[in-house]
Motif scaffolding. Sequence first.
Motif, PDB file in Angstrom:
ATOM      1  N   ARG A   1      -5.085 -19.181 -29.926  1.00 60.00           N
ATOM      2  CA  ARG A   1      -5.568 -18.873 -28.571  1.00 60.00           C
ATOM      3  C   ARG A   1      -6.482 -17.633 -28.562  1.00 60.00           C
ATOM      4  NH1 ARG A   1      -6.686 -21.170 -24.278  1.00 60.00           N
ATOM      5  NH2 ARG A   1      -6.201 -19.783 -22.595  1.00 60.00           N
ATOM      6  N   ASP A   2      -6.095 -16.611 -29.354  1.00 61.98           N
ATOM      7  CA  ASP A   2      -6.876 -15.374 -29.379  1.00 61.98           C
ATOM      8  C   ASP A   2      -8.279 -15.634 -29.897  1.00 61.98           C
ATOM      9  OD1 ASP A   2      -4.703 -14.146 -28.410  1.00 61.98           O
ATOM     10  OD2 ASP A   2      -4.220 -12.983 -30.203  1.00 61.98           O
TER      11      ASP A   2
ATOM     12  N   SER B   1      -8.017 -11.789 -24.529  1.00 65.14           N
ATOM     13  CA  SER B   1      -7.099 -12.160 -25.621  1.00 65.14           C
ATOM     14  C   SER B   1      -5.810 -11.342 -25.651  1.00 65.14           C
ATOM     15  CB  SER B   1      -7.785 -12.048 -26.987  1.00 65.14           C
ATOM     16  OG  SER B   1      -8.984 -12.724 -27.012  1.00 65.14           O
ATOM     17  N   SER B   2      -5.342 -10.888 -24.485  1.00 62.69           N
ATOM     18  CA  SER B   2      -4.055 -10.186 -24.451  1.00 62.69           C
ATOM     19  C   SER B   2      -3.081 -10.980 -23.593  1.00 62.69           C
ATOM     20  CB  SER B   2      -4.207  -8.781 -23.859  1.00 62.69           C
ATOM     21  OG  SER B   2      -4.900  -7.982 -24.768  1.00 62.69           O
TER      22      SER B   2
ATOM     23  N   LEU C   1      -6.938  -9.904 -18.378  1.00 61.44           N
ATOM     24  CA  LEU C   1      -6.181  -9.622 -19.616  1.00 61.44           C
ATOM     25  C   LEU C   1      -6.176 -10.841 -20.522  1.00 61.44           C
ATOM     26  CD1 LEU C   1      -2.891  -7.750 -18.675  1.00 61.44           C
ATOM     27  CD2 LEU C   1      -4.624  -7.005 -20.289  1.00 61.44           C
ATOM     28  N   VAL C   2      -5.955 -12.023 -19.915  1.00 64.27           N
ATOM     29  CA  VAL C   2      -5.918 -13.256 -20.716  1.00 64.27           C
ATOM     30  C   VAL C   2      -7.272 -13.503 -21.360  1.00 64.27           C
ATOM     31  CG1 VAL C   2      -5.518 -15.749 -20.660  1.00 64.27           C
ATOM     32  CG2 VAL C   2      -4.135 -14.252 -19.239  1.00 64.27           C
TER      33      VAL C   2
ATOM     34  N   LEU D   1     -10.243 -17.515 -27.233  1.00 63.16           N
ATOM     35  CA  LEU D   1     -10.685 -16.670 -26.119  1.00 63.16           C
ATOM     36  C   LEU D   1     -11.703 -15.621 -26.553  1.00 63.16           C
ATOM     37  CD1 LEU D   1      -7.271 -16.292 -24.283  1.00 63.16           C
ATOM     38  CD2 LEU D   1      -9.314 -17.348 -23.342  1.00 63.16           C
ATOM     39  N   ALA D   2     -11.681 -15.271 -27.835  1.00 61.64           N
ATOM     40  CA  ALA D   2     -12.629 -14.263 -28.333  1.00 61.64           C
ATOM     41  C   ALA D   2     -14.070 -14.761 -28.234  1.00 61.64           C
ATOM     42  CB  ALA D   2     -12.284 -13.911 -29.772  1.00 61.64           C
TER      43      ALA D   2
ATOM     44  N   LEU E   1      -6.738 -20.682 -18.142  1.00 58.99           N
ATOM     45  CA  LEU E   1      -5.930 -19.857 -17.234  1.00 58.99           C
ATOM     46  C   LEU E   1      -5.074 -20.760 -16.350  1.00 58.99           C
ATOM     47  CD1 LEU E   1      -8.570 -17.191 -16.147  1.00 58.99           C
ATOM     48  CD2 LEU E   1      -6.611 -16.834 -17.617  1.00 58.99           C
TER      49      LEU E   1
ATOM     50  N   PHE F   1      -9.366  -2.529 -15.114  1.00 54.27           N
ATOM     51  CA  PHE F   1      -8.000  -2.004 -15.135  1.00 54.27           C
ATOM     52  C   PHE F   1      -8.008  -0.570 -14.578  1.00 54.27           C
ATOM     53  CE2 PHE F   1      -8.292  -4.881 -18.925  1.00 54.27           C
ATOM     54  CZ  PHE F   1      -7.693  -5.957 -18.285  1.00 54.27           C
TER      55      PHE F   1
ATOM     56  N   ARG G   1      -8.019  -3.772 -29.618  1.00 54.82           N
ATOM     57  CA  ARG G   1      -6.837  -4.596 -29.912  1.00 54.82           C
ATOM     58  C   ARG G   1      -7.224  -5.814 -30.732  1.00 54.82           C
ATOM     59  NH1 ARG G   1      -6.961  -2.175 -25.302  1.00 54.82           N
ATOM     60  NH2 ARG G   1      -5.141  -1.045 -24.584  1.00 54.82           N
TER      61      ARG G   1
ATOM     62  N   PHE H   1     -11.801  -2.706 -24.264  1.00 50.08           N
ATOM     63  CA  PHE H   1     -10.423  -3.217 -24.302  1.00 50.08           C
ATOM     64  C   PHE H   1     -10.188  -4.170 -25.478  1.00 50.08           C
ATOM     65  CE2 PHE H   1      -6.836  -5.854 -23.257  1.00 50.08           C
ATOM     66  CZ  PHE H   1      -5.954  -4.988 -22.635  1.00 50.08           C
ATOM     67  N   ARG H   2     -11.066  -5.144 -25.617  1.00 51.90           N
ATOM     68  CA  ARG H   2     -10.874  -6.126 -26.695  1.00 51.90           C
ATOM     69  C   ARG H   2     -11.078  -5.491 -28.069  1.00 51.90           C
ATOM     70  NH1 ARG H   2     -11.501 -11.868 -26.536  1.00 51.90           N
ATOM     71  NH2 ARG H   2     -12.873 -11.903 -24.746  1.00 51.90           N
TER      72      ARG H   2
END
Lengths: 258, 248
Positions: free
Chosen positions: B71-72, A135-136, A131-132, B75-76, B50, B88, B103, B99-100
Motif C-alpha cells: 500500500r505504501d 503513506s501513513s 495522512l493516508v 500511495l507513494a 480511501l 497538519f 517517514r 511529511f512523507r
Amino acid sequence: MIAALATLGQSTLGLLAAIGRVCLFAFSVVTHMLRPPFYIREFSQALLNIGFFSLPVVGLTALFTGGALALQIYAGGARFNAEAVVPSIVSIGMVRELGPVLSGLMVAGRVSASIAAELASMKVTEQIDALVTLSSNPLKYLAVPRVLAATLTLPILVAVGDSIGIFGGYLVGVNSLDFNAAGYLKNTVTFLELWDVTSGLIKGAVFGFILSIMGCYHGMNSGRGAQGVGRATINAVVSSSILILAANYLLTSLFFTS
Amino acid sequence: MIELRNIHKAFGKKEILRGMNLSVPKGESMVIIGGSGSGKSVTLKCILGLIAQDKGEIFIEGKNAQDATDRDAFLARFGMLFQGGALFDSMSVWQNVAFRLLRGTEKKTPLEAREIAIEKLRRVGLSPDVADQYPAELSGGMQKRVGLARAIAADPEIIFFDEPTTGLDPIMAGVINTLIREIVVEMGATSIAITHDMTSVRAISDKVAMLYDGEIKWTGAVGDMDTADDPYLQQFITGAPDGPITTA
C-alpha cells in the motif's frame, strides 16, 4: 406490540454492532502496537500531554478526596468508637478504589475529550485522509501512540494520586482530627498490602486503555462538521466514564472476591 | 494511464457513482467537472483507496489498484492537494511539506528533508521564512500553496487536485491555476483535478470530463468544450438554470 418489539430489536442490534465495532477497533490498535513502524516522537508527545499535563487535575482531585474521606471515616467511625481506623481505611480506600477510579474519570474528562475533539477535527478537515495519501496509517500514527501513552501513564498517575490522597487524609487527620503524626503514618503503612497498591495500578492501566480507545474511536469515526466534533467529544467522555465504572466493578469482583 | 471501469459507489440507498468509466493517459491533465454531490471527490477517494468502490475496477498503469499488496509503495506514486489544504495543525510548514520524506522506506534526514521542503516552497512562490511558521498563521492562499508543495514534495507520478481554487479570490485562484499547470507540465505528471470553477478548467486541463448522475456524460479536449453539443455540458458551462441538470 410488534412495532415496539421491532424497535427494541433494532436498538439491541445497533448496540451490539457498535460494541463489535469498538472491539474490532481496539483489537486493530493492539495489533498495530506490535508492528513497526513505531512513531517515537508522537508517543513522547502523547506521554507529555496525557501523563504530565494531567498531574495537576489528578493531584488536586486526590488531595481533596483524601481529606474528605478522612473526615467521613472519622465521623462514621465515631458511631462505634472506631476513629482509629481512619489512616488505614483512607489508604486502602484510596489505593484500591478512589485513586484509580477518580484518576480514570478525571483523565477521561480531560484526555478522552481532547483526543476525540482533536481527531474529529482532523477528520472533518481531511487531515486523516491526507495522512493516508502520505503513506501513513492513521491508526498507527494517531491512535497507537495515544493508547499506549494512556495505558502506561495512568498507573503512574494513579500512584501519584494515591500518594497525594493519602497525604490529604494525613493533613486532615493530623491538623483537624488531632491524630498523632507518627501514629497516623504507622497505621497507614501497617495495614496497607502490596496487592492493594498493585490492584489499583492494574485498574489504572485498564482505565487508561479504555479512555484512550474511546477517545480515538469516537474521534476517528465522527460525523461531519462542528456538530460531528461536538458529538464525538460527548460520546467519548460519556462512554469512557461508563466503561471505566463498569470495568472497575468487574476488576474489583475479580480481584477481591474469593 | 489511469483507467476506471464501471465504477459503482453508494452510501446507504444513495447511489453516487453508477457505472463510471474514465481513462486518463499518462502525462495528461484531466479535469472532472460536475455539480456539488455529483461524486467527483468520491471518484478520487476510490482511486486512492480511501473508500472502496462497490463494483468496478481501477487500473493504474495496467495494474488493478485493488491488487496492490504494498500500500505504501502504491500511495507513494500519488500526491494530492486537498480542498481545504488538510495541513497538519500541530506541525510547522516545512514539516508538513516534508511529511512523507521524514517517514517510510526512503526516509531522509531532517536536514535533507527541510532543504527539499524549502525548495518546494520556493517552487510554489513561498519564501523560506514561511517554513517555520504554523499553518494557522497563514492565509488561505498560502495554505493552498503549502498543500501544493506537500503534494509534489516526493515527486509523484500522479497528482490529484480537489477543488484547488475554492475559497480563494480570483487573483490567488489565477496564481494557483498557473502553478498547477506549470508544475504538472514540468514534472510530466498525470493529473486529475475536480472543480466547478470554469476558469480553472480552462487554465489547467488538457481534457475535460463532465460527471452527472454518477456517469461521465461527456469527455473531450478542453478546446472542444465550448462547441460540444452535449446538453449537460452546455448547461454546466453556461450556468443556465434550465436544462437536463436538475438542482433539487
